[in-house]
Every structure is written in structure tokens, then in C-alpha cells.
Design a protein around this motif. Structure first.
Motif, mmCIF file in Angstrom:
data_model
loop_
_atom_site.group_PDB
_atom_site.id
_atom_site.type_symbol
_atom_site.label_atom_id
_atom_site.label_comp_id
_atom_site.label_asym_id
_atom_site.label_seq_id
_atom_site.Cartn_x
_atom_site.Cartn_y
_atom_site.Cartn_z
ATOM 1 N N ALA A 48 -27.143 34.166 -10.628
ATOM 2 C CA ALA A 48 -26.045 33.433 -11.259
ATOM 3 C C ALA A 48 -24.684 33.848 -10.736
ATOM 4 C CB ALA A 48 -26.109 33.632 -12.777
ATOM 5 N N SER A 49 -24.531 35.133 -10.386
ATOM 6 C CA SER A 49 -23.235 35.603 -9.910
ATOM 7 C C SER A 49 -22.869 35.032 -8.557
ATOM 8 C CB SER A 49 -23.231 37.137 -9.824
ATOM 9 O OG SER A 49 -24.108 37.577 -8.807
ATOM 10 N N LYS A 50 -23.843 34.426 -7.863
ATOM 11 C CA LYS A 50 -23.586 33.868 -6.546
ATOM 12 C C LYS A 50 -23.620 32.341 -6.545
ATOM 13 C CE LYS A 50 -25.361 37.890 -4.031
ATOM 14 N NZ LYS A 50 -26.282 38.357 -2.976
ATOM 15 N N ARG A 51 -23.440 31.734 -7.703
ATOM 16 C CA ARG A 51 -23.506 30.284 -7.775
ATOM 17 C C ARG A 51 -22.161 29.632 -8.113
ATOM 18 N NH1 ARG A 51 -28.295 27.749 -7.573
ATOM 19 N NH2 ARG A 51 -30.189 29.014 -7.619
ATOM 20 N N ILE A 52 -21.105 30.405 -8.150
ATOM 21 C CA ILE A 52 -19.812 29.832 -8.519
ATOM 22 C C ILE A 52 -19.342 28.840 -7.468
ATOM 23 C CG2 ILE A 52 -17.406 30.329 -9.080
ATOM 24 C CD1 ILE A 52 -18.319 33.112 -9.978
ATOM 25 N N PHE A 53 -19.387 29.219 -6.199
ATOM 26 C CA PHE A 53 -18.950 28.331 -5.123
ATOM 27 C C PHE A 53 -19.752 27.031 -5.157
ATOM 28 C CE2 PHE A 53 -19.536 27.101 -0.537
ATOM 29 C CZ PHE A 53 -18.277 26.556 -0.366
ATOM 30 N N LEU A 54 -21.065 27.129 -5.293
ATOM 31 C CA LEU A 54 -21.909 25.941 -5.345
ATOM 32 C C LEU A 54 -21.569 25.084 -6.558
ATOM 33 C CD1 LEU A 54 -24.271 24.303 -4.253
ATOM 34 C CD2 LEU A 54 -25.825 25.819 -5.514
ATOM 35 N N ALA A 55 -21.361 25.706 -7.700
ATOM 36 C CA ALA A 55 -21.008 24.946 -8.900
ATOM 37 C C ALA A 55 -19.692 24.206 -8.704
ATOM 38 C CB ALA A 55 -20.913 25.884 -10.102
ATOM 39 N N GLU A 56 -18.750 24.828 -8.018
ATOM 40 C CA GLU A 56 -17.452 24.180 -7.823
ATOM 41 C C GLU A 56 -17.534 23.026 -6.830
ATOM 42 O OE1 GLU A 56 -14.629 27.915 -9.184
ATOM 43 O OE2 GLU A 56 -14.908 27.555 -7.040
ATOM 44 N N VAL A 57 -18.425 23.115 -5.872
ATOM 45 C CA VAL A 57 -18.670 21.964 -4.994
ATOM 46 C C VAL A 57 -19.191 20.787 -5.821
ATOM 47 C CG1 VAL A 57 -20.050 21.088 -3.072
ATOM 48 C CG2 VAL A 57 -19.076 23.395 -2.963
ATOM 49 N N ARG A 58 -20.099 21.080 -6.743
ATOM 50 C CA ARG A 58 -20.651 20.011 -7.590
ATOM 51 C C ARG A 58 -19.589 19.394 -8.494
ATOM 52 N NH1 ARG A 58 -25.535 23.919 -9.518
ATOM 53 N NH2 ARG A 58 -27.003 23.603 -7.771
ATOM 54 N N ALA A 102 -12.519 28.351 -1.160
ATOM 55 C CA ALA A 102 -12.026 27.134 -1.804
ATOM 56 C C ALA A 102 -12.950 25.955 -1.528
ATOM 57 C CB ALA A 102 -10.622 26.809 -1.309
ATOM 58 N N SER A 103 -13.106 25.102 -2.512
ATOM 59 C CA SER A 103 -13.818 23.838 -2.331
ATOM 60 C C SER A 103 -13.025 22.731 -3.014
ATOM 61 C CB SER A 103 -15.240 23.927 -2.882
ATOM 62 O OG SER A 103 -15.233 24.325 -4.244
ATOM 63 N N LYS A 104 -12.899 22.809 -4.340
ATOM 64 C CA LYS A 104 -12.181 21.777 -5.091
ATOM 65 C C LYS A 104 -10.738 21.646 -4.638
ATOM 66 C CE LYS A 104 -13.061 23.568 -9.131
ATOM 67 N NZ LYS A 104 -13.021 23.723 -10.606
ATOM 68 N N THR A 105 -10.104 22.773 -4.295
ATOM 69 C CA THR A 105 -8.715 22.724 -3.840
ATOM 70 C C THR A 105 -8.587 21.859 -2.602
ATOM 71 O OG1 THR A 105 -8.109 24.870 -4.752
ATOM 72 C CG2 THR A 105 -6.810 24.085 -2.901
ATOM 73 N N PHE A 106 -9.399 22.143 -1.581
ATOM 74 C CA PHE A 106 -9.341 21.365 -0.347
ATOM 75 C C PHE A 106 -9.627 19.898 -0.625
ATOM 76 C CE2 PHE A 106 -11.564 19.433 3.270
ATOM 77 C CZ PHE A 106 -10.594 19.570 4.255
ATOM 78 N N PHE A 107 -10.666 19.652 -1.388
ATOM 79 C CA PHE A 107 -11.084 18.289 -1.687
ATOM 80 C C PHE A 107 -9.956 17.502 -2.363
ATOM 81 C CE2 PHE A 107 -13.324 15.106 -4.268
ATOM 82 C CZ PHE A 107 -14.189 14.565 -3.326
#
Length: 350
Positions: A3-13, A150-155
Motif C-alpha cells: 500500500a505504501s507504494k501505490r500513491i503514484f498509481l492512485a494519483e494517475v487513476r 508528479a502525475s496529476k500536476t502535469f496532466f
């Protein structure tokens, strides 16, 4: 991946939802876009670091294709460090920063404003130093972004630049509707893309270097995907245009040096297809992504995305396979994409 390594993936979603939240502020973008048009700028100058700088590459094309203005990723060092006495009186300056706390971006915007520019802050924090430095502020509305990568920021920066450029051209309704449709298309596409990148990541777990090829509106996409692979997966990924590839970098290719290509349905597609043929001739593995992935001959892997409602909006869809691949590859390598080593959320001046 724990779970601690799923933040980036969750933010892409979360990106489709973040985009819809941004679109609620269309009135603010129209107001600022009209103010920019009244200025009749000779130049639109965009500044940022990291993912924000990659988004600025896209902004060059958004402003060039929509209102027909000359736009560029400007030099921060020229103004902030060298103290060059530039004339900004006929410029619109756009500072991009998730945190709004990047020191030299703030300093650049302050100096540009003092020298007569219309300054615009695009930030996730309306109370930030960047927002205070600029004459007007537009919200990114990306929500909390906890992952360093970053994911949501770029998007949302891509969407914000498209919406602002569209408003400056008097085409805000068309761009707004196109972005709304992108949110729907992306929401439907993410689950299948997630499944598709897993075997690719497993196969590429050995990879330590890669080229990412894009051109035109997809150059910023190539820069962002390369950045994500570098910071989350320790892959020395280099973004190139299709023409750059032929001017030296192709000499480095071999069967252990994969090349990621971004193929979208626009005027630059023939150049991308030609670059892929050169890659194939060098014996390198090709990954084809984008709405026109099927047109890249000889690709061993394909990650197609839906065709964008407007060609200028293609990067909002084509960046997502790269984001998802970075998350999957980090897992395959046993790395934590949320907390890359030696990186922090705020880019400090060096």
C-alpha cells in the motif's frame, strides 16, 4: 506492490476526476485568456522545472496552434542569475509550479512583472509565493499530490494551458468540451492500460537506458515520460524528437536499448513513423504508444489510447501509458515510485 507504494498509481487513476474539477473554473480561464488577447503579446514565455517544464513544452504548441502566438520555454537563468535587462513589455509570462514555491520561478515572475509583462501563475496553491508574485493566478485543481513523482500536476497543467490558449483564441467552448470528453475517454481506458503495462514492465525489468521519441505536441509528453522513468525507475531515459534521433543518438542503439515512441494522429506522425523505421533498422526494441500506435511498423509492444477529440489534446491521453508503465516498472525493479531517492516535492534553486 504494498500500500505504501501505490500513491503514484492512485494519483494517475485520479486524473480524469482532477480534470473535471479544473473545468469547473472555465470562467477564470476565459477572463485571463481575454486579458492576454488584449495585450496582443509578441511572445508568451513559459517557465517551470521538472514536470512543469515538460508541460511548458506543450504550451509552446497550444499557444502556437490555437491563438497563433509565438511561445517559448524561456531561460530562467538569463533573467534571475545573469540579470539580463530584457524587455518584457510585450510578453505574457506564465509561471508553472505545483507548489508555487520554486524559488527561481518565483524570482523570474517577479522580475518579468517589474519589466512590464502580464504575469500568470498556474499553481496548485493559490496562497503560494508564485501566486503572490504574479498579477493573476489560475488554479490547477489537481488536489493533494502526495507522491514525489508528479502525475496529476502535469496532466492538469496540460489541460490548463490548452484551456487558456483556447480562451485567448475565443475557442474556449470547443476546448472545454474536448477536455470533458478526454476525461471520459481516459476514465474508460485506464483499467485496460494498467493490465497491459504489467507484462511489459516484467520484460523490461533489466532496462537501464531508453529513448522516448515524440514530436510536435507530443514532445512535452516524451519529456514527461522520460522524467518519470528516470526518477521512479532509475532508467537513464532521454527524450528526443524524431529528427534528433538521426543526428547522433541512433548510434547508441542495440538490441538491449529499447525505444518508446509516441504516435498520435497529427501532422508529425510521418516523421515519427520514419524515426521508428530507423530504430527498427538498428535492431532496437520498439514500444509504440499513442492513438496511432498501430501505424508504427515492427513494434514489439503496443499501448494504444483513444483518439483525442481534438489533435491538440492528444498528450492528455498519450502520457498515461507512460505513467502507468513507470509505476509497473518500479514495482518490477523493487523500487518505491512515491519516494524516489534524493528527490523532494519542491524544486529548490541550486
Amino acid at each position: 506492490m504494498n500500500a505504501s507504494k501505490r500513491i503514484f498509481l492512485a494519483e494517475v487513476r485520479e486524473q480524469p476526476t482532477s480534470l473535471l474539477t479544473l473545468l469547473e473554473h472555465v470562467g477564470a480561464f476565459v477572463e485571463v485568456g481575454r486579458a492576454c488577447a488584449e495585450r496582443k503579446p509578441a511572445t508568451v514565455r513559459l517557465v517551470g522545472h521538472g514536470s512543469s517544464d515538460a508541460a511548458a513544452s506543450y504550451g509552446v504548441y497550444a499557444f502556437g496552434l490555437l491563438p497563433g502566438w509565438t511561445a517559448l520555454r524561456d531561460s530562467i537563468s538569463l533573467s534571475v542569475y545573469y540579470g539580463a535587462e530584457l524587455d518584457f513589455s510585450s510578453s505574457v509570462v506564465i509561471g508553472l509550479s505545483q507548489s508555487g514555491r520554486t524559488p527561481d520561478v518565483v524570482s523570474y515572475v517577479e522580475r518579468a512583472r517589474e519589466r512590464g509583462a502580464l504575469t500568470v501563475a498556474l499553481t496548485n496553491d493559490p496562497a503560494s509565493a508564485l501566486a503572490q508574485a504574479a498579477e493573476v493566478t489560475l488554479p490547477l485543481e489537481a488536489g493533494e499530490e502526495r507522491s514525489v513523482a508528479a502525475s496529476k500536476t502535469f496532466f492538469n497543467e496540460l489541460a490548463a494551458l490548452a484551456l487558456l490558449a483556447g480562451a485567448a483564441a475565443g475557442r474556449e467552448d470547443e476546448i472545454w468540451d474536448g477536455l470533458r470528453r478526454v476525461a471520459v475517454l481516459l476514465g474508460d481506458a485506464i483499467p485496460e492500460l494498467e493490465a497491459t503495462v504489467v507484462p511489459l514492465a516484467t520484460t523490461f525489468a533489466y532496462v537501464g537506458r531508453m529513448y522516448v521519441i515524440g514530436r510536435g505536441v507530443e514532445l512535452g509528453t516524451a519529456r514527461e515520460i522520460a522524467l518519470k522513468l528516470t526518477e521512479t525507475c532509475r532508467v537513464a531515459a532521454e527524450p528526443l524528437t524524431s529528427t534528433d534521433l538521426a543526428h547522433g543518438p541512433i548510434a547508441a542503439l542495440d538490441s538491449m536499448f529499447p525505444v518508446w515512441t509516441i504516435a498520435s494522429h497529427d501532422e508529425c506522425l510521418p516523421a515519427l513513423i520514419d524515426a521508428a523505421a530507423r530504430v527498427r533498422g538498428a535492431g532496437a526494441t520498439i514500444v509504440a504508444s499513442g492513438s496511432a500506435a498501430a501505424e508504427v511498423e515492427g513494434a514489439e509492444w503496443r499501448l494504444p489510447v483513444p483518439k483525442a477529440p481534438l489533435a491538440v489534446l492528444s498528450p492528455l491521453l498519450s502520457v498515461v501509458p507512460g505513467q502507468l508503465f513507470a509505476a509497473a516498472l518500479a514495482e518490477a525493479k523493487g523500487l518505491d515510485p512515491d519516494r524516489p531517492e534524493r528527490l523532494t516535492k519542491v524544486t529548490l534553486a541550486q
